[in-house]
Design an enzyme around this catalytic site. Structure first.
Site: not given
Length: 336
Positions: A58, A213, A217
């Site tokens: 990452y 992702r 939401s």
């Protein structure tokens, strides 16, 4: 909000019922604010979150260095409660491109050496290859992690995005604490064969992508402009008609959330929490504001009527588009 706990598998550690996925603080979702990222990790630890998830690739090590900084500057009591889960094996070029996976035993130990240094810890709590290396038997990769456990550098073996057959082969070599895999209202592929296998073998699931992702939401809009370095620019679920279809699902879910007086994100996370004590959702909050909202899911109770309404609003397999671009899907043993 009272932080509950769950145990990873039959031999793994006790962790908070929600874990913090730190990837977005370093990669794939556009630029992030380092100070806010560290503050968010500190706030999560203060709230009782114990599980921090990362990958050595990452930001090409950036995320591990970030977590190392957060742990180093956290109060001693909070630092000691933290459990770090690390994925390894993904190979990248100087341009950030993906070039494959390496699960060779020598590579496993090499990756671990660098992770320990970047994180500033003397052991990694859960260690796992990010994707199956098609050229190296999973038995060899897991065997190398088992050797690191014997040497005190790792505590538990994890798996990531592998299918039922691979899970069984890995579990025959060493005890597996958990399988990390995508699981959400619109990513339910594990329910057919993978979840029954983990439950048969006493392996937990740490579920990433619980808000897909950001898609479910409640904060993603149809006209949102994404940065060029944002993964979602290439994600099929965020493209054209797929995006419109998927946001229609979110609108249906929003009606249920509003009736309960909670947010869309909270009801989506609560749904994953409701799927079993062996599932630990990883929340990908990059800010304290989003962290607070996600933690509020712990106070959401879903009864039978709520679950039925959610299933009707967002049926299994209702999402449009694959969860990764075609090239990335080809590397997922869990999809085979």
């Amino acid at each position: 909000m009272t932080m509950r706990t769950r145990t990873l598998g039959t031999t793994g550690p006790q962790v908070s019922a929600l874990g913090l996925g730190c990837m977005g603080m370093s990669a794939l979702y556009g630029d992030a604010d380092r100070a806010e990222s560290v503050a968010t990790i500190h706030a999560a630890l203060e709230a009782g979150v114990t599980l921090l998830d990362t990958g050595d690739f990452y930001g090409m090590g950036h995320n591990e260095l970030l977590i190392g900084e957060a742990l180093r500057t956290a109060p001693a009591a909070r630092r000691e409660q933290a459990l770090v889960s690390v994925k390894f094996g993904a190979l990248r070029g100087p341009d950030g491109g993906w070039t494959g996976y390496d699960g060779r035993p020598a590579a496993v130990k090499n990756f671990a050496a660098y992770s320990l240094q970047r994180l500033g810890v003397d052991h990694i709590d859960v260690y796992r290859i990010a994707r199956l290396d098609p050229d190296v038997p999973i038995e060899e990769t897991v065997g190398a992690i088992a050797e690191l456990i014997e040497q005190g550098y790792v505590r538990h073996v994890g798996l990531s995005e592998v299918g039922a057959e691979t899970i069984r082969r890995a579990a025959a070599v060493a005890p597996i604490a958990d399988l990390q895999i995508e699981y959400s209202l619109i990513s339910r592929g594990i329910e057919e064969s993978i979840l029954p296998t983990t439950r048969e073998l006493g392996i937990s699931v740490t579920a990433y992508g619980v808000l897909s992702r950001g898609l479910i939401s409640g904060h993603f809009s149809r006209d949102r402009q994404l940065a060029a370095n944002d993964f979602r620019v290439y994600s099929p679920r965020f493209q054209g008609d797929n995006l419109q279809h998927n946001l229609n699902l979110v609108d249906a879910l929003r009606k249920i959330a509003e009736q309960k007086g909670v947010t869309v994100a909270q009801i989506a996370i609560a749904w994953v929490l409701s799927r079993g004590e062996d599932i630990v959702p990883l929340i990908g909050a990059r800010t304290r504001e989003r962290l607070d909202e996600s933690l509020g899911a712990l106070d959401v109770t879903l009864d039978a009527a709520d679950l039925t309404a959610i299933e009707q609003a967002v049926p299994a397999d209702a999402a449009a588009g694959d969860r990764y671009p075609t090239a990335a899907m080809a590397h997922l043993d869990s999809e085979r």
